[in-house]
Design a protein around this motif. Structure first.
Motif, short mmCIF file in Angstrom:
data_model
loop_
_atom_site.label_atom_id
_atom_site.label_comp_id
_atom_site.label_asym_id
_atom_site.label_seq_id
_atom_site.Cartn_x
_atom_site.Cartn_y
_atom_site.Cartn_z
N SER A 110 0.83 -1.20 0.00
CA SER A 110 0.00 0.00 0.00
C SER A 110 0.88 1.26 0.00
O SER A 110 2.00 1.23 0.50
N ASP A 111 0.35 2.36 -0.55
CA ASP A 111 1.15 3.60 -0.57
C ASP A 111 1.53 3.99 0.87
O ASP A 111 0.66 4.06 1.73
N PRO A 112 2.83 4.27 1.13
CA PRO A 112 3.26 4.46 2.52
C PRO A 112 2.92 5.82 3.13
O PRO A 112 2.86 5.94 4.34
N TRP A 113 2.68 6.83 2.31
CA TRP A 113 2.42 8.18 2.83
C TRP A 113 3.34 8.48 4.01
O TRP A 113 2.89 8.57 5.16
N HIS A 119 -0.50 10.72 7.19
CA HIS A 119 -0.82 9.38 7.69
C HIS A 119 -2.32 9.05 7.58
O HIS A 119 -2.69 7.90 7.43
N ARG A 122 -3.36 6.84 4.70
CA ARG A 122 -3.04 5.41 4.63
C ARG A 122 -4.33 4.60 4.63
O ARG A 122 -5.30 4.97 5.32
N THR A 146 4.30 -4.88 3.23
CA THR A 146 5.00 -3.64 2.88
C THR A 146 6.50 -3.84 3.08
O THR A 146 6.92 -4.72 3.82
N LEU A 151 5.32 2.23 7.75
CA LEU A 151 3.98 1.74 7.40
C LEU A 151 3.72 0.38 8.05
O LEU A 151 2.61 0.12 8.53
N TRP A 154 2.85 1.03 11.56
CA TRP A 154 1.52 1.66 11.60
C TRP A 154 0.42 0.60 11.43
O TRP A 154 -0.55 0.56 12.20
#
Ligand SMILES: C[S@@+](CC[C@H](N)C(=O)[O-])C[C@H]1O[C@@H](n2cnc3c(N)ncnc32)[C@H](O)[C@@H]1O
Length: 209
Positions: A110-113, A119, A122, A146, A151, A154
């Motif tokens: 997934s995109d980590p932002w 955040h 996410r 990931t 991430l 998180w």
């Protein structure tokens, strides 16, 4: 977009596109199981699973049209009955899915932002976990991967805090090693070449109120 992808997109997408979130489960047969992939990118894993498990129905969500067109090219000569594609972000579709309708959910790379102020973008949040818990069947698996350390922390923290999912890992190897039969996506392969290690976090829905 390359012409071959454009042609595949025009040929395949109309046959498998989900027109409205309420129609996500309208497969032309009765699948034994239904798996959901959020953000399938180029669709490598989805194309692989659809071959491997013809009796399972697959719902793939991907807003990026180049990814969808690549996926269409991968499956252009296949029987498409077990694939449904939502060419948009997954959240509205997830919100419309019935309770206990999904057997497995994948969210791969997934995109980590990475910036703290981003955040909230996410995919894994308390609200999305509430929705996932509602749409997943009892005992269904949620698989998050990931190669981005912040991430990974998180997603683990959010999911454990949610408390209605149990982490299946019993030892380090369980989250450091891909599950059996794993297909390495293009994104994961690039990370490995760059020396980044992937984590594989598998959670089971805990069936409690
Ligand atoms: C880093 S890529 C990983 C792609 C693929 N899963 C892989 O492992 O190769 C993340 C993907 O998630 C998609 N994405 C981002 N936000 C999304 C959302 N809310 N719902 C569905 N897909 C999303 C992006 O378009 C992008 O293709």
């Amino acid at each position: 977009m390359r012409p071959a992808r454009q042609t595949a997109l025009e040929k395949v997408l109309p046959q498998i596109a989900i027109e409205s979130p309420e129609a996500a489960l309208d497969f032309p047969f009765t699948p034994e199981k239904v798996w959901l992939e959020i953000g399938f990118g180029n669709g490598d894993a989805l194309a692989h699973w659809h071959h491997e498990f013809p009796n399972t129905g697959f719902i793939g969500c991907e807003p990026f049209i180049n990814g969808v067109s690549n996926f269409c090219k991968l499956v252009a000569n296949d029987d498409l009955k077990n694939i449904r594609i939502w060419n948009d972000i997954a959240q509205p579709l997830m919100a419309a899915l019935p309770d206990a309708s999904i057997d497995r959910v994948y969210l791969l790379n997934s995109d980590p932002w990475p910036k703290k102020r981003h955040h909230r973008r996410r995919v894994i949040q308390q609200e999305s976990l509430d929705t996932l818990w509602r749409i997943m069947k009892p005992g269904a698996l949620l698989i998050l991967t990931t190669d981005h350390q912040s991430l990974a922390e998180w997603m683990l923290e959010q999911t454990l805090r949610h408390s209605k999912f149990e982490w299946t890992a019993k030892c380090k190897a369980d989250w450091q090693t891909p599950p059996e039969g794993w297909l390495t996506t293009r994104y994961e392969g690039k990370g490995a070449v760059a020396g980044r290690s992937q984590v594989y976090l598998t959670f089971r829905k805990v069936d409690c109120e």
